[in-house]
Design an enzyme around this catalytic site. Structure first.
Site, PDB file in Angstrom:
ATOM      1  N   ILE A  14     -36.152   7.630   1.750  1.00 22.44           N
ATOM      2  CA  ILE A  14     -35.595   7.281   0.444  1.00 22.44           C
ATOM      3  C   ILE A  14     -34.811   5.982   0.624  1.00 22.44           C
ATOM      4  O   ILE A  14     -34.469   5.602   1.734  1.00 22.44           O
ATOM      5  CB  ILE A  14     -34.703   8.403  -0.143  1.00 22.44           C
ATOM      6  CG1 ILE A  14     -33.619   8.831   0.848  1.00 22.44           C
ATOM      7  CG2 ILE A  14     -35.542   9.585  -0.571  1.00 22.44           C
ATOM      8  CD1 ILE A  14     -32.722   9.959   0.309  1.00 22.44           C
ATOM      9  N   ASP A  15     -34.545   5.302  -0.482  1.00 23.06           N
ATOM     10  CA  ASP A  15     -33.909   3.990  -0.414  1.00 23.06           C
ATOM     11  C   ASP A  15     -32.504   4.053   0.181  1.00 23.06           C
ATOM     12  O   ASP A  15     -31.845   5.096   0.157  1.00 23.06           O
ATOM     13  CB  ASP A  15     -33.821   3.368  -1.809  1.00 23.06           C
ATOM     14  CG  ASP A  15     -35.182   3.036  -2.391  1.00 23.06           C
ATOM     15  OD1 ASP A  15     -36.123   2.809  -1.610  1.00 23.06           O
ATOM     16  OD2 ASP A  15     -35.297   3.003  -3.633  1.00 23.06           O
ATOM     17  N   LYS A  16     -32.053   2.914   0.649  1.00 21.99           N
ATOM     18  CA  LYS A  16     -30.730   2.794   1.258  1.00 21.99           C
ATOM     19  C   LYS A  16     -29.634   3.354   0.359  1.00 21.99           C
ATOM     20  O   LYS A  16     -28.753   4.088   0.815  1.00 21.99           O
ATOM     21  CB  LYS A  16     -30.446   1.316   1.573  1.00 21.99           C
ATOM     22  CG  LYS A  16     -29.035   1.041   2.085  1.00 21.99           C
ATOM     23  CD  LYS A  16     -28.805  -0.446   2.266  1.00 21.99           C
ATOM     24  CE  LYS A  16     -27.364  -0.731   2.676  1.00 21.99           C
ATOM     25  NZ  LYS A  16     -27.094  -2.179   2.834  1.00 21.99           N
TER      26      LYS A  16
END
Length: 348
Positions: free
Chosen positions: A157-159
């Site tokens: 998942i994104d930062k």
């Protein structure tokens, strides 16, 4: 032999594996599958192919086979690989992990905001994967990326997105989970705060997602399917706050930035998503007090308001359906409460 190859890497997908699909032509003489695959793949050693077959990364007509299986005309061969051609060695580091569940086969983590999932340009240390490698090596000092590629990380998942991730602890579990992601049987629900009043109570967004033509760090929706990868997101409204809406999103596919791009595509950019313009006032009034209110909200939740709340999959060993849920983090709870109070009818 017809070959279809779809590389699912970090630039266009959350699922971190390669997919290679082959169809065996008419006239093919019987041949051991390990030998046949080696002949049709560059830089593939017989031992590596045999190990992949043994671990369950290869199927023929949807079924796991052994290395001595003889291919025949009409066979459909699917190979899933956790190799990444551009990946550098992962340095194990004692990065704190929020472990929700762990057994001998899998580990479920709850990721904090501002944590990069795996090493890349500018982030070679301090990532979640550095911490996963360290944690697994404490349990099994002989483990390496040869025996468990990418230390079992099969998706990301994104930062700035918080929430749940599953990690495989064995090659067999990694193969099983990769197939579940590939077959879209993993259940994933996200909660997002988006700009605007989402008119429909629920809906389905179908539009290809690919790199933005001008800004290469961003992605864009291509509803005509002329670019990018096929992507589907389902959404439903959880709560309305006049100028913003709380929604639940269910991923049918797993493309990079999928929820962020799809919601922007239908006119509802995620709140405080600076890459896609959500860090500006997109809905509301022109009054100074409103601007101050929104700025305070941005300070409370200084990131894209997106959380991976639920994760469900079949346990790769027992086959039992298991399900996990992660409460909304404090920053999202605070900003939601602030909008909830703001949107209440004012007493006369």
């Amino acid at each position: 032999m017809q070959e279809e190859q779809e590389i699912l890497q970090e630039d266009n997908s959350e699922e971190l594996y390669e997919r290679k699909a082959f169809h065996v032509d008419k006239g093919q003489e019987p041949m051991r599958i390990d030998k046949w695959v080696q002949m049709h793949m560059e830089n593939a050693t017989r031992n590596k192919i045999q190990k992949g077959i043994e671990d369950g990364f290869l199927t023929v007509n949807g079924k796991i086979v052994k290395s001595n299986y003889k291919v025949k005309p009409g066979d459909d061969i699917l190979l899933l690989s956790l190799e990444h051609p551009d990946e550098s060695d992962v340095k194990p580091e004692p990065v704190p992990l929020n472990i929700v569940y762990e057994d001998d086969a899998v580990m479920v983590l709850n990721k904090n905001a501002n944590m990069v999932v795996h090493p890349g340009v500018g982030n070679y240390t301090g990532t979640l994967l550095n911490g996963i490698a360290y944690h697994l090596l404490q349990q099994n000092p002989t483990l390496d990326e040869e025996s468990l590629p990418r230390y079992g990380l099969v998706h990301r998942i994104d930062k700035n997105t918080t929430g749940l991730l599953v990690v495989a602890k064995t090659a067999e579990a990694a193969a099983n989970l990769a197939k579940q992601f590939f077959n879209h049987t993993v259940s994933r629900k996200y909660v997002a705060l988006v700009w605007g009043n989402v008119e429909e109570e629920e809906g389905r967004i179908e539009a290809h997602i690919g790199r933005h033509q001008r800004f290469r760090k961003m992605f864009e929706a291509y509803p005509e399917g002329d670019h990018g990868k096929h992507a589907i997101t389902h959404y439903k409204v959880l709560e309305r706050f006049n100028y913003v809406t709380l929604v639940e999103c269910v991923l049918e596919t797993g493309r990079t930035h999928q929820i962020r791009v799809h919601m922007k595509h239908i006119g509802h950019t995620l709140f405080n998503d600076f890459e896609y313009g959500g860090d500006k006032i997109l809905k509301g009034t022109i009054y100074t007090k409103y601007k101050q209110f929104v700025d305070n909200c941005f300070e409370l939740c200084p990131r894209c308001a997106l959380h991976a709340r639920t994760l469900g999959f079949k346990h790769p060993v027992t086959g039992k359906e298991i399900f996990f849920e992660s409460a909304l983090p404090d920053d999202m709870n605070k900003v939601i409460d602030k909008w909830r109070n703001y949107s209440k009818p004012k007493e006369m």
